[in-house]
Design an enzyme around this catalytic site. Sequence first.
Site, PDB file in Angstrom:
ATOM      1  N   HIS A  71       0.815  -1.209   0.000  1.00 19.32           N
ATOM      2  CA  HIS A  71       0.000   0.000   0.000  1.00 19.32           C
ATOM      3  C   HIS A  71       0.849   1.259   0.000  1.00 19.32           C
ATOM      4  CE1 HIS A  71       0.692   0.762   4.337  1.00 19.32           C
ATOM      5  NE2 HIS A  71       0.521  -0.547   4.510  1.00 19.32           N
ATOM      6  N   CYS A  87       3.046  -5.029   6.723  1.00 18.61           N
ATOM      7  CA  CYS A  87       2.705  -4.683   5.341  1.00 18.61           C
ATOM      8  C   CYS A  87       3.912  -4.104   4.607  1.00 18.61           C
ATOM      9  CB  CYS A  87       1.572  -3.659   5.309  1.00 18.61           C
ATOM     10  SG  CYS A  87      -0.050  -4.354   5.693  1.00 18.61           S
TER      11      CYS A  87
END
Length: 112
Positions: A71, A87
Amino acid sequence: MPYHSIFIHTSSRKLELYEGNRLIRHYPIAVGKGATPTPTGHYTIATKTVYPGGVFGSRWMGLSIQGYGIHGTNNPASIGQAVSKGCIRMHNHDAESLFQQIEIGTPVIIQR
């Protein structure tokens, strides 16, 4: 349609985008910190979301392992660091570029 794959190298904090066997782009990334490392293994892109909100920047590409994704970020100074909860963070402009080039099902290989 070209066949793409993503290789993530957590130790060098780099994401590579391949078309077939040819490296076509590489991007700097941030990865999980020591207490919450980025999980190594073979996954696929499971979801794609534009403007997911919050800390995820302008794009979210969810992995086939629940709770993890690639992301953007609202903290660009973190790129190049081991600071996330697992992440893979990218600069928003890089996340937008990657988002346009990949599809649901794109293989993602994460290694140290």
